[in-house]
Design a protein around this motif. Structure first.
Motif, mmCIF file in Angstrom:
data_model
loop_
_atom_site.group_PDB
_atom_site.id
_atom_site.type_symbol
_atom_site.label_atom_id
_atom_site.label_comp_id
_atom_site.label_asym_id
_atom_site.label_seq_id
_atom_site.Cartn_x
_atom_site.Cartn_y
_atom_site.Cartn_z
ATOM 1 N N TYR A 89 0.849 -1.201 0.000
ATOM 2 C CA TYR A 89 0.000 0.000 0.000
ATOM 3 C C TYR A 89 0.878 1.241 0.000
ATOM 4 O O TYR A 89 1.693 1.452 0.900
ATOM 5 C CB TYR A 89 -0.945 -0.023 1.206
ATOM 6 C CG TYR A 89 -1.649 1.286 1.440
ATOM 7 C CD1 TYR A 89 -1.489 1.984 2.635
ATOM 8 C CD2 TYR A 89 -2.460 1.846 0.453
ATOM 9 C CE1 TYR A 89 -2.127 3.199 2.844
ATOM 10 C CE2 TYR A 89 -3.093 3.062 0.660
ATOM 11 C CZ TYR A 89 -2.923 3.732 1.847
ATOM 12 O OH TYR A 89 -3.550 4.936 2.051
ATOM 13 N N TRP A 90 0.687 2.052 -0.991
ATOM 14 C CA TRP A 90 1.579 3.200 -1.207
ATOM 15 C C TRP A 90 1.626 4.181 -0.044
ATOM 16 O O TRP A 90 2.692 4.772 0.239
ATOM 17 C CB TRP A 90 1.185 3.929 -2.493
ATOM 18 C CG TRP A 90 -0.141 4.639 -2.423
ATOM 19 C CD1 TRP A 90 -1.390 4.087 -2.511
ATOM 20 C CD2 TRP A 90 -0.346 6.040 -2.260
ATOM 21 N NE1 TRP A 90 -2.349 5.039 -2.419
ATOM 22 C CE2 TRP A 90 -1.762 6.260 -2.261
ATOM 23 C CE3 TRP A 90 0.489 7.133 -2.117
ATOM 24 C CZ2 TRP A 90 -2.328 7.533 -2.122
ATOM 25 C CZ3 TRP A 90 -0.070 8.407 -1.980
ATOM 26 C CH2 TRP A 90 -1.468 8.590 -1.978
ATOM 27 N N GLY A 91 0.503 4.319 0.643
ATOM 28 C CA GLY A 91 0.406 5.335 1.683
ATOM 29 C C GLY A 91 1.466 5.224 2.767
ATOM 30 O O GLY A 91 1.916 6.233 3.321
ATOM 31 N N ILE A 92 1.893 3.997 3.073
ATOM 32 C CA ILE A 92 2.859 3.830 4.152
ATOM 33 C C ILE A 92 4.275 3.610 3.635
ATOM 34 O O ILE A 92 5.190 3.330 4.411
ATOM 35 C CB ILE A 92 2.474 2.647 5.065
ATOM 36 C CG1 ILE A 92 2.410 1.333 4.262
ATOM 37 C CG2 ILE A 92 1.155 2.915 5.773
ATOM 38 C CD1 ILE A 92 2.271 0.096 5.127
ATOM 39 N N LEU A 93 4.459 3.753 2.357
ATOM 40 C CA LEU A 93 5.781 3.467 1.783
ATOM 41 C C LEU A 93 6.454 4.683 1.160
ATOM 42 O O LEU A 93 7.661 4.886 1.312
ATOM 43 C CB LEU A 93 5.655 2.373 0.714
ATOM 44 C CG LEU A 93 5.180 0.999 1.191
ATOM 45 C CD1 LEU A 93 4.925 0.093 -0.006
ATOM 46 C CD2 LEU A 93 6.193 0.376 2.135
ATOM 47 N N VAL A 94 5.685 5.478 0.440
ATOM 48 C CA VAL A 94 6.295 6.474 -0.433
ATOM 49 C C VAL A 94 7.070 7.592 0.277
ATOM 50 O O VAL A 94 7.977 8.188 -0.299
ATOM 51 C CB VAL A 94 5.253 7.092 -1.383
ATOM 52 C CG1 VAL A 94 4.728 6.041 -2.343
ATOM 53 C CG2 VAL A 94 4.117 7.733 -0.602
ATOM 54 N N ASP A 95 6.720 7.870 1.516
ATOM 55 C CA ASP A 95 7.449 8.930 2.212
ATOM 56 C C ASP A 95 8.756 8.420 2.785
ATOM 57 O O ASP A 95 9.575 9.196 3.277
ATOM 58 C CB ASP A 95 6.588 9.510 3.329
ATOM 59 C CG ASP A 95 5.329 10.143 2.761
ATOM 60 O OD1 ASP A 95 4.222 9.736 3.148
ATOM 61 O OD2 ASP A 95 5.471 11.045 1.896
ATOM 62 N N ARG A 96 8.977 7.122 2.687
ATOM 63 C CA ARG A 96 10.162 6.523 3.296
ATOM 64 C C ARG A 96 11.255 6.157 2.305
ATOM 65 O O ARG A 96 12.276 5.582 2.686
ATOM 66 C CB ARG A 96 9.740 5.275 4.088
ATOM 67 C CG ARG A 96 8.826 5.553 5.282
ATOM 68 C CD ARG A 96 8.484 4.279 6.069
ATOM 69 N NE ARG A 96 9.580 3.351 6.070
ATOM 70 C CZ ARG A 96 9.538 2.099 5.582
ATOM 71 N NH1 ARG A 96 8.420 1.624 5.047
ATOM 72 N NH2 ARG A 96 10.587 1.315 5.618
ATOM 73 N N TYR A 97 11.037 6.476 1.018
ATOM 74 C CA TYR A 97 12.019 6.054 0.021
ATOM 75 C C TYR A 97 13.431 6.558 0.329
ATOM 76 O O TYR A 97 14.409 5.811 0.199
ATOM 77 C CB TYR A 97 11.609 6.514 -1.389
ATOM 78 C CG TYR A 97 10.445 5.752 -1.985
ATOM 79 C CD1 TYR A 97 9.496 6.410 -2.784
ATOM 80 C CD2 TYR A 97 10.290 4.384 -1.790
ATOM 81 C CE1 TYR A 97 8.434 5.724 -3.358
ATOM 82 C CE2 TYR A 97 9.226 3.695 -2.365
ATOM 83 C CZ TYR A 97 8.303 4.366 -3.143
ATOM 84 O OH TYR A 97 7.258 3.674 -3.716
ATOM 85 N N GLU A 98 13.549 7.803 0.733
ATOM 86 C CA GLU A 98 14.890 8.333 1.000
ATOM 87 C C GLU A 98 15.526 7.574 2.174
ATOM 88 O O GLU A 98 16.728 7.260 2.150
ATOM 89 C CB GLU A 98 14.833 9.836 1.312
ATOM 90 C CG GLU A 98 14.724 10.711 0.071
ATOM 91 C CD GLU A 98 13.310 10.833 -0.450
ATOM 92 O OE1 GLU A 98 12.377 10.259 0.169
ATOM 93 O OE2 GLU A 98 13.120 11.516 -1.479
ATOM 94 N N GLU A 99 14.728 7.277 3.153
ATOM 95 C CA GLU A 99 15.215 6.510 4.312
ATOM 96 C C GLU A 99 15.654 5.113 3.870
ATOM 97 O O GLU A 99 16.691 4.604 4.313
ATOM 98 C CB GLU A 99 14.063 6.427 5.328
ATOM 99 C CG GLU A 99 14.267 5.534 6.506
ATOM 100 C CD GLU A 99 12.921 5.176 7.145
ATOM 101 O OE1 GLU A 99 12.077 6.093 7.316
ATOM 102 O OE2 GLU A 99 12.708 3.973 7.453
ATOM 103 N N MET A 100 14.915 4.526 2.947
ATOM 104 C CA MET A 100 15.284 3.198 2.449
ATOM 105 C C MET A 100 16.628 3.269 1.726
ATOM 106 O O MET A 100 17.506 2.416 1.929
ATOM 107 C CB MET A 100 14.216 2.695 1.477
ATOM 108 C CG MET A 100 12.861 2.424 2.108
ATOM 109 S SD MET A 100 11.662 2.027 0.815
ATOM 110 C CE MET A 100 10.113 2.089 1.729
ATOM 111 N N ILE A 101 16.775 4.293 0.898
ATOM 112 C CA ILE A 101 18.013 4.443 0.150
ATOM 113 C C ILE A 101 19.188 4.623 1.106
ATOM 114 O O ILE A 101 20.282 4.100 0.900
ATOM 115 C CB ILE A 101 17.916 5.644 -0.811
ATOM 116 C CG1 ILE A 101 16.869 5.355 -1.902
ATOM 117 C CG2 ILE A 101 19.263 5.966 -1.436
ATOM 118 C CD1 ILE A 101 16.495 6.583 -2.731
ATOM 119 N N GLU A 102 18.948 5.328 2.177
ATOM 120 C CA GLU A 102 19.979 5.604 3.176
ATOM 121 C C GLU A 102 20.408 4.333 3.904
ATOM 122 O O GLU A 102 21.585 4.110 4.134
ATOM 123 C CB GLU A 102 19.400 6.611 4.190
ATOM 124 C CG GLU A 102 20.297 6.961 5.339
ATOM 125 C CD GLU A 102 21.331 8.003 4.954
ATOM 126 O OE1 GLU A 102 21.079 8.748 3.986
ATOM 127 O OE2 GLU A 102 22.391 8.046 5.615
#
Lengths: 453, 453
Positions: free
Chosen positions: A340-353
């Protein structure tokens, strides 16, 4: 326990009976249909646990795609000889071809003629056709990813652009993973329009392509965000249907989002045909779908009021017929087969980090699914800007994993522009591609001669 | 003859010298560049027949995609919280990322560092990587079909819808023929924007994927209209570049449409790298491309006035350097590797009446190419209605060949609607699919262990 189950079955049967009677008597009058016992029989045949099916064989009528405007030549959109696309009205060039035949209200809906020996038909065919094996490598089933969209231009101008980016995204993942794609733009059955259209399509593809071991349905608003994650095929060797979801939410809570049918795997076998047959009856548009929707809203937890959708129907089917289907259904939540996009998309930068591709889960989701955004239509469930902006970020997040193979990356997750991150070299083959996506192990398959039917 | 050729070479050299001097001295002034002899040397290195290349190694600068608007959040397109897509301005959500670096005018353009041993590098790699063979069957090379479009939404609303239908069309053909697809949406080199963008992309893909034997470039406005036609790979075994065209029109007439670069095959070898290097110099946007355009208009027959395009440059290259390249270039006109839409689209009904798929030629064209229609832009060379209507007909003409596999067809070539033409059956595997596209022979490939480098 048995007593409770019997009661539950009876409740289901009665509900369906009421459903059918209401619909049919509303349309054709009581006289033509017969006795309540006959009604009950028809309904019971669809929902009973022994999976016996209704017999009527009905040739599908001509269908409509749900669009296609009128008019012949020219029109005021831009003038007969105009080269200007901006003022042109696309709908003026389509011809409305003939009237659609209405389905016969006397006959219950069916996806097709009864087939009860598909496993045998299929294994015979595979034995005779070793050049089309159902396994293309050790533990590597032949998979067809199926997706699609309506044949007419999106109502909103940018919708088609997102459909285009979405299919490019899928092309990239599937190329890396040795998966073929079928992009559907045809409505095969007018009664099963909208989200139900996938059922006749899936059935048709399974029966046409016995070499397919798994059919992977994926919505057009779902995107791959982990290009390195290979599905754990071995985990599913004893299962026929894999969906993202949670056992408790489906079987205990009957929560309408306890599972997601926007991205799922269906094995090509008799069990799948039986499931499709049992799944389909809430789908036919009009009164059946509307009334079924009310049943689902009442029976499932948290479901809003709207016509029956395939996902809610699946929750209901599994929750009420667990004994029949449950042992072959894998509700996967170890990774985001659907995320579900709502809980994922704001965290992309954190994932990359903090993480890296190949994990497939909350740390680096395999799929980001933009449920509710509906970019092809006029209105979605969320603000337009939020949806489109995040869809671009998700696209870029996945695209970066492709671009890095070639030494490039997007300037930021918000930017269409790319920049070089690795110099050209005169020895390109000595270059180490960090994610191992250039010549991935899961692509280095050999064709097996023996079929594992 | 020799005398004439020497004169021709001299003429070419002088022209190029003039070209470069005009451009460079216009931009940087005479003082920095050095002597005319040095100028001449640089030019000669690009166009001389021995294929020696200019040495400078330049790291490509950051690039722009040619779009991407400004602004951060919200905007007047639809309000911050609006769910309405209709009034939303897509360009408001993109951030303009940084300034682009200008290319160094002192350095001639180059696609990348010199590689002169690519055949050896490649055959070494293939020998070490038998799981990625360059031939996937007897007489069946591994082919990558490469296409793409700009990363931003089309200026005209329906453009993206046609890009979507076009890629679906390619997905269908390639799935049947065992060909992989790469859909590009990234501008790898800002100087080589527009039609020249394919050159850096092609080079990058060849060098990254030694397992590719042939790269098939195909424009986004070209569609497959013969799903049954397999390319005659054997015919090309001694050639490295296959384009639709005619020898006389290229070598004798220097006609700018004597060949077409909208659909062509390029073998993955040193010769291809050398060709790309020789092809590229007219591409860099700005003064070089403009001035080169004037040369091409003057030198080629029938060419209108506009900046240098890759196709005209190819005609010029072959016509002026036939001895270097000609023996490895196959100008194919036995079937429509590229088929100009204008002479084909009105005949589809006649083709259906008289012929069948699998012919690939004027009777049933492999490719219908909508040159000049430009549905993604604001203005094309032809009336909008004509283009879009015919693009739909071409799409349906090809799509019918896919649909018939499954027992359906479009109601007419103008209609998005489909109708059933074959009943469902309980023995689907006994059904004979007339075109043999269900399990096509050209798809039944076995992986060969020995590489034919």
């Amino acid at each position: 326990m048995l007593h409770q189950r019997a009661l539950r079955h009876l409740k289901v049967t009665v509900l369906c009976l009421v459903l059918t009677v209401v619909v049919l008597r509303g349309t054709i009058g009581a006289g033509k249909f017969g006795t309540p016992e006959q009604d009950l029989d028809e309904i019971r045949q669809h929902f009973q646990t022994s999976r016996k099916r209704a017999e009527p064989h009905r040739v599908l009528e001509e269908i409509q795609t749900g669009g296609g405007g009128g008019g012949g030549d020219s029109g005021d959109g831009g003038g007969a000889g105009s080269n200007n696309y901006e003022t042109f009205d696309i709908n003026k060039i389509f011809v409305d071809e003939g009237e659609e035949e209405k389905p016969d209200p006397n006959k219950p809906y069916t996806l097709g003629p009864k087939i009860s020996d598909w496993d045998e038909q299929r294994s015979d065919w595979l034995a005779k056709n070793p050049s089309f094996p159902n396994f293309i490598g050790p533990n590597k089933p032949r998979v067809l990813l199926v997706t699609g969209s309506a044949p007419k231009p999106c109502e909103n101008p940018v919708g088609d652009h997102y459909l285009l980016k979405s299919i490019k995204n899928k092309i990239d993942y599937c190329r890396l993973h040795g998966i073929e794609i079928f992009y559907n733009m045809a409505l095969l059955d007018a009664e099963m329009a909208g989200f139900w259209a996938k059922l006749p399509l899936i059935r048709k593809l399974l029966l046409s392509h016995p070499e397919i071991e798994f059919l992977w349905w994926m919505d057009s608003d779902a995107m791959f965000t982990d290009m390195a994650f290979e599905l754990p095929w071995e985990r599913y060797k004893d299962y026929n249907l894999v969906m993202h979801g949670w056992n408790e939410m489906v079987y205990d809570d009957k929560n309408w989002i306890g599972l997601n049918t926007g991205s799922f795997l269906l094995r090509n076998n008799q069990w799948a045909l039986d499931l499709l047959h049992t799944w389909a009856p809430m789908g036919p548009k009009g009164k059946i779908r509307e009334e079924a929707g009310k049943v689902l809203t009442r029976e499932l937890k948290g479901r809003p009021v709207f016509e029956a959708d395939d996902q809610s129907a699946m929750v209901y089917l599994l929750a009420t017929q667990r004994d029949t289907w449950g042992n072959k259904v894998y509700l996967e939540n170890g990774y985001y087969l659907h995320g579900y996009w709502g809980i994922l998309v704001d965290r992309y930068e954190e994932m990359i980090e903090n993480y890296h591709p190949g994990l497939g889960d909350h740390r680096w989701p395999l799929v980001t699914h933009f449920v509710g955004c509906k970019p092809c239509g006029k209105f979605g469930d969320y603000p337009v800007e939020r949806c489109l902006k995040q869809m671009d970020r998700a696209f870029n997040f996945g695209d970066n994993q492709i671009l890095q193979i070639y030494g490039f990356t997007h300037k930021s997750l918000a930017s269409r522009k790319v920049k070089r991150v690795r110099n050209e070299t005169s020895n390109p083959l000595e270059m180490k591609d960090e994610l191992g996506l250039l010549h991935p192990a899961f692509k280095a398959v050999k064709v097996q001669q023996t079929n594992q039917a």
